[in-house]
Scaffold this motif. Structure first.
Motif, PDB file in Angstrom:
ATOM      1  N   GLY A 125       0.806  -1.214   0.000  1.00 48.36           N
ATOM      2  CA  GLY A 125       0.000   0.000   0.000  1.00 48.36           C
ATOM      3  C   GLY A 125       0.831   1.252   0.000  1.00 48.36           C
ATOM      4  N   SER A 126       2.109   1.130   0.357  1.00 51.28           N
ATOM      5  CA  SER A 126       2.990   2.298   0.391  1.00 51.28           C
ATOM      6  C   SER A 126       3.875   2.375  -0.834  1.00 51.28           C
ATOM      7  CB  SER A 126       3.867   2.259   1.642  1.00 51.28           C
ATOM      8  OG  SER A 126       4.911   3.199   1.525  1.00 51.28           O
ATOM      9  N   GLU A 127       4.363   1.270  -1.290  1.00 53.71           N
ATOM     10  CA  GLU A 127       5.276   1.134  -2.416  1.00 53.71           C
ATOM     11  C   GLU A 127       6.630   1.793  -2.202  1.00 53.71           C
ATOM     12  OE1 GLU A 127       1.165   0.992  -4.328  1.00 53.71           O
ATOM     13  OE2 GLU A 127       2.186   2.782  -3.652  1.00 53.71           O
ATOM     14  N   THR A 128       6.858   2.429  -1.095  1.00 48.25           N
ATOM     15  CA  THR A 128       8.171   3.003  -0.808  1.00 48.25           C
ATOM     16  C   THR A 128       9.076   1.909  -0.288  1.00 48.25           C
ATOM     17  OG1 THR A 128       7.191   5.135  -0.250  1.00 48.25           O
ATOM     18  CG2 THR A 128       9.430   4.705   0.543  1.00 48.25           C
ATOM     19  N   GLN A 129      10.292   1.857  -0.824  1.00 43.10           N
ATOM     20  CA  GLN A 129      11.249   0.858  -0.383  1.00 43.10           C
ATOM     21  C   GLN A 129      12.329   1.527   0.467  1.00 43.10           C
ATOM     22  OE1 GLN A 129      12.653  -1.768  -3.558  1.00 43.10           O
ATOM     23  NE2 GLN A 129      10.937  -1.089  -4.825  1.00 43.10           N
ATOM     24  N   TYR A 130      12.669   0.881   1.561  1.00 41.95           N
ATOM     25  CA  TYR A 130      13.712   1.355   2.462  1.00 41.95           C
ATOM     26  C   TYR A 130      14.877   0.377   2.344  1.00 41.95           C
ATOM     27  CZ  TYR A 130       9.974   4.224   4.319  1.00 41.95           C
ATOM     28  OH  TYR A 130       8.941   5.116   4.442  1.00 41.95           O
ATOM     29  N   PHE A 131      15.995   0.898   1.872  1.00 42.76           N
ATOM     30  CA  PHE A 131      17.137   0.047   1.567  1.00 42.76           C
ATOM     31  C   PHE A 131      18.084  -0.085   2.748  1.00 42.76           C
ATOM     32  CE2 PHE A 131      17.229  -0.910  -3.027  1.00 42.76           C
ATOM     33  CZ  PHE A 131      16.127  -0.189  -3.434  1.00 42.76           C
ATOM     34  N   GLY A 132      18.685  -1.278   2.838  1.00 45.49           N
ATOM     35  CA  GLY A 132      19.754  -1.489   3.783  1.00 45.49           C
ATOM     36  C   GLY A 132      21.075  -0.996   3.218  1.00 45.49           C
ATOM     37  N   ILE A 182       4.988   5.822 -10.136  1.00 46.28           N
ATOM     38  CA  ILE A 182       6.328   6.301 -10.498  1.00 46.28           C
ATOM     39  C   ILE A 182       7.023   6.786  -9.226  1.00 46.28           C
ATOM     40  CG2 ILE A 182       7.623   8.003 -11.838  1.00 46.28           C
ATOM     41  CD1 ILE A 182       4.906   8.134 -13.579  1.00 46.28           C
ATOM     42  N   THR A 183       8.231   6.303  -9.030  1.00 45.82           N
ATOM     43  CA  THR A 183       8.996   6.669  -7.842  1.00 45.82           C
ATOM     44  C   THR A 183      10.412   7.054  -8.251  1.00 45.82           C
ATOM     45  OG1 THR A 183       7.769   4.915  -6.681  1.00 45.82           O
ATOM     46  CG2 THR A 183       9.605   5.931  -5.511  1.00 45.82           C
ATOM     47  N   TRP A 184      10.982   7.963  -7.523  1.00 49.17           N
ATOM     48  CA  TRP A 184      12.377   8.370  -7.735  1.00 49.17           C
ATOM     49  C   TRP A 184      13.183   8.122  -6.471  1.00 49.17           C
ATOM     50  CZ3 TRP A 184      14.832  10.534 -12.100  1.00 49.17           C
ATOM     51  CH2 TRP A 184      13.994  10.747 -13.200  1.00 49.17           C
ATOM     52  N   GLN A 239      26.162   3.501  -0.493  1.00 51.17           N
ATOM     53  CA  GLN A 239      24.909   3.475   0.251  1.00 51.17           C
ATOM     54  C   GLN A 239      23.806   2.871  -0.620  1.00 51.17           C
ATOM     55  OE1 GLN A 239      23.713   7.160   2.045  1.00 51.17           O
ATOM     56  NE2 GLN A 239      25.807   7.751   2.550  1.00 51.17           N
ATOM     57  N   GLY A 240      22.738   2.436   0.038  1.00 53.54           N
ATOM     58  CA  GLY A 240      21.576   1.984  -0.708  1.00 53.54           C
ATOM     59  C   GLY A 240      20.763   3.165  -1.202  1.00 53.54           C
ATOM     60  N   PRO A 241      19.963   2.954  -2.238  1.00 52.54           N
ATOM     61  CA  PRO A 241      19.096   4.039  -2.717  1.00 52.54           C
ATOM     62  C   PRO A 241      18.156   4.522  -1.624  1.00 52.54           C
ATOM     63  CG  PRO A 241      19.215   2.264  -4.328  1.00 52.54           C
ATOM     64  CD  PRO A 241      19.879   1.756  -3.085  1.00 52.54           C
ATOM     65  N   ARG A 242      17.798   5.805  -1.726  1.00 53.71           N
ATOM     66  CA  ARG A 242      16.908   6.414  -0.735  1.00 53.71           C
ATOM     67  C   ARG A 242      15.731   7.058  -1.448  1.00 53.71           C
ATOM     68  NH1 ARG A 242      18.757  11.532   2.878  1.00 53.71           N
ATOM     69  NH2 ARG A 242      18.715  12.438   0.806  1.00 53.71           N
ATOM     70  N   PHE A 243      14.530   6.807  -0.959  1.00 57.51           N
ATOM     71  CA  PHE A 243      13.309   7.348  -1.539  1.00 57.51           C
ATOM     72  C   PHE A 243      13.325   8.868  -1.559  1.00 57.51           C
ATOM     73  CE2 PHE A 243       8.817   7.580  -2.420  1.00 57.51           C
ATOM     74  CZ  PHE A 243       8.373   8.688  -1.715  1.00 57.51           C
TER      75      PHE A 243
END
Lengths: 113, 110
Positions: free
Chosen positions: A98-105, B33-35, B42-46
């Motif tokens: 529902g968010s589609e935001t990914q938080y990367f390690g 669409i996301t950037w 580092q890993g990508p950041r929203f």
């Protein structure tokens, strides 16, 4: 400040050895992604899970790679046997439906000799 | 299946507005669409996400025209610390595919 954690941060191994990378998603997130990044190929999605079930693993070489989620707090990516071409940075990311935001390690930097 | 295309690199100067465009010709109605921004090691950041028209947050704006075949990330008044690689991502809701662009290396000069 909740974060995705990955272990190990660095791994050097010899060709043919098994490599296991671990990821702890942010508590409460139900979606986990595995990526591989190299200079040549850029960022590649290997697989992702939702509620611990694989949703898409089409980007993962099935002959030597496997990904699992033994429980909601742990995701693993295993390479067996490893090859020099597997040398890359492997990222885990988490999110919730529902968010589609990914938080990367921070990634695991793998070097296979 | 959507394909995302973005410039390989861009240069700009501190204080300028920078616009990075990503094309995604086969985007479907429900795709998002996301950037993301990535610094070395580092890993990508929203950064920002949207479906249509314009979205703005504290760090960027995202412009999406009516046909949705492209999107433009706008960074107002960039600084040296905005030097990074910027990725666009199209998420396909119909089949759970995630289509990443190859990334745009943005270099900000003093």
């Amino acid at each position: 400040d909740a974060r995705v954690t990955q272990t190990p941060r660095h791994k050097v191994t010899e060709m043919g050895q098994e490599v296991t990378m671990r990821c702890q998603p942010i508590l409460g997130h139900n979606t986990v992604f595995w990526y591989r990044q190299t200079m040549m190929q850029g960022l590649e999605l290997l697989a992702y899970f939702r509620n611990r079930a694989p949703l898409d693993d089409s980007g993962m070489p099935k002959d030597r790679f496997s990904a699992e989620m033994p429980d909601a707090t742990l995701a693993t990516l295993k390479i067996q046997p490893s090859e020099p071409r597997d040398s890359a940075v492997y990222f885990c990311a988490s999110g919730y439906q529902g968010s589609e935001t990914q938080y990367f390690g921070p990634g695991t930097r793998l070097l296979v000799l | 299946l959507a394909k995302t295309t973005q410039p390989i690199s861009m240069d700009s100067y501190e204080g300028q507005e920078v616009n990075i465009t990503c094309s995604h010709n086969n985007i479907a109605t429900n795709d998002y669409i996301t950037w993301y921004q990535q610094f070395p090691s580092q890993g990508p950041r929203f950064i920002i996400q949207g479906y249509k028209t314009k979205v703005t947050n504290e760090v960027a704006s995202l412009f999406i025209p009516a046909d949705r075949k492209s999107s433009t990330l706008s960074l107002p008044r960039v600084s040296l610390s905005d030097t990074a690689v910027y990725y666009c991502l199209v998420g396909e809701r119909s089949n759970y595919q995630l289509i990443w662009g190859a990334g745009t290396k943005l270099i900000i000069k003093p």
